[in-house]
Design a protein around this motif. Structure first.
Motif, PDB file in Angstrom:
ATOM      1  N   LEU A 166       0.809  -1.214   0.000  1.00 25.78           N
ATOM      2  CA  LEU A 166       0.000   0.000   0.000  1.00 25.78           C
ATOM      3  C   LEU A 166       0.844   1.268   0.000  1.00 25.78           C
ATOM      4  N   GLY A 167       2.153   1.123   0.005  1.00 21.58           N
ATOM      5  CA  GLY A 167       3.017   2.291   0.056  1.00 21.58           C
ATOM      6  C   GLY A 167       3.117   2.845   1.467  1.00 21.58           C
ATOM      7  N   HIS A 168       3.831   3.946   1.600  1.00 17.35           N
ATOM      8  CA  HIS A 168       3.997   4.567   2.919  1.00 17.35           C
ATOM      9  C   HIS A 168       2.807   5.471   3.238  1.00 17.35           C
ATOM     10  N   PRO A 169       2.582   5.736   4.527  1.00 14.94           N
ATOM     11  CA  PRO A 169       1.492   6.648   4.901  1.00 14.94           C
ATOM     12  C   PRO A 169       1.683   8.019   4.249  1.00 14.94           C
ATOM     13  N   LEU A 172      -1.351  10.973  -0.930  1.00 11.20           N
ATOM     14  CA  LEU A 172      -1.542  12.420  -0.847  1.00 11.20           C
ATOM     15  C   LEU A 172      -0.353  13.201  -1.411  1.00 11.20           C
ATOM     16  N   GLY A 173       0.658  12.475  -1.879  1.00  5.43           N
ATOM     17  CA  GLY A 173       1.846  13.117  -2.421  1.00  5.43           C
ATOM     18  C   GLY A 173       2.842  13.551  -1.366  1.00  5.43           C
ATOM     19  N   GLU A 227       9.612  10.251   4.637  1.00  2.50           N
ATOM     20  CA  GLU A 227      10.218  10.676   5.900  1.00  2.50           C
ATOM     21  C   GLU A 227      10.540  12.162   5.855  1.00  2.50           C
ATOM     22  N   GLY A 228      10.827  12.710   7.022  1.00  6.65           N
ATOM     23  CA  GLY A 228      11.282  14.091   7.123  1.00  6.65           C
ATOM     24  C   GLY A 228      10.168  15.114   7.087  1.00  6.65           C
ATOM     25  N   SER A 229      10.550  16.357   6.846  1.00  5.51           N
ATOM     26  CA  SER A 229       9.610  17.464   6.835  1.00  5.51           C
ATOM     27  C   SER A 229       8.540  17.261   5.761  1.00  5.51           C
ATOM     28  N   GLY A 230       7.283  17.453   6.163  1.00  5.79           N
ATOM     29  CA  GLY A 230       6.167  17.296   5.233  1.00  5.79           C
ATOM     30  C   GLY A 230       5.608  15.894   5.136  1.00  5.79           C
ATOM     31  N   SER A 231       6.234  14.934   5.836  1.00  5.71           N
ATOM     32  CA  SER A 231       5.704  13.566   5.829  1.00  5.71           C
ATOM     33  C   SER A 231       4.559  13.455   6.827  1.00  5.71           C
TER      34      SER A 231
END
Length: 152
Positions: free
Chosen positions: A22-25, A29-30, A34-38
């Motif tokens: 299913l991909g990452h959380p 939503l684009g 990881e990191g800023s904005g995740s």
């Protein structure tokens, strides 16, 4: 006879156990992995809301307003809702969110509008919408308001 992949979901292991990626959380939503904005994790969100609740009930309702301890919970609840509307509506985060490095964003990455903030706060105060999550880590309150909680 070759073994075919199992496409059905199992009730114990979920879709990942069935071999479905299913991909990452936040991927749908684009948002980055990881990191800023995740997409923010559950722990940061729980920590932030706990800090906000303690500030609103103990420090503001109990300390500054000197409310009777028997009604401090209800006054703290009202202060909590007001804090969320005021702070998320203006700077995109509450005091607890700032401590845990997260903020509320509209799906386009900007600040959510006032109506979205009020709707999100009302549903958050009902508790149940906030504890029902989708695979992107968004509660029903976030889905209804078209918002997402992201890391700073």
């Amino acid at each position: 006879m070759s073994k075919q992949p199992r496409w059905t979901q199992t009730w114990i292991g979920g879709t990942r156990a069935a071999g479905v990626d299913l991909g990452h959380p936040g991927e749908r939503l684009g948002l980055p992995r990881e990191g800023s904005g995740s997409a923010s994790g559950f722990g940061r969100r729980i920590g932030a809301i706990t800090v906000d609740w303690l500030i609103c009930t103990w420090a503001i309702a109990g300390g500054l307003l000197r409310v009777d301890p028997r009604s401090a919970g209800w006054v703290g609840f009202a202060v909590f809702a007001a804090e969320y509307v005021l702070l998320v509506g203006t700077i995109g985060m509450t005091l607890g969110m700032r401590l845990f490095g997260i903020r509320v964003a509209a799906l386009d990455g900007g600040r959510p509008g006032f109506g979205a903030v009020v709707l999100r706060t009302l549903l958050l105060c009902l508790v149940v919408p906030a504890v029902v999550w989708d695979r992107d880590g968004r509660g029903l309150h976030d889905r209804a308001a078209r918002t997402v909680v992201v890391r700073l």
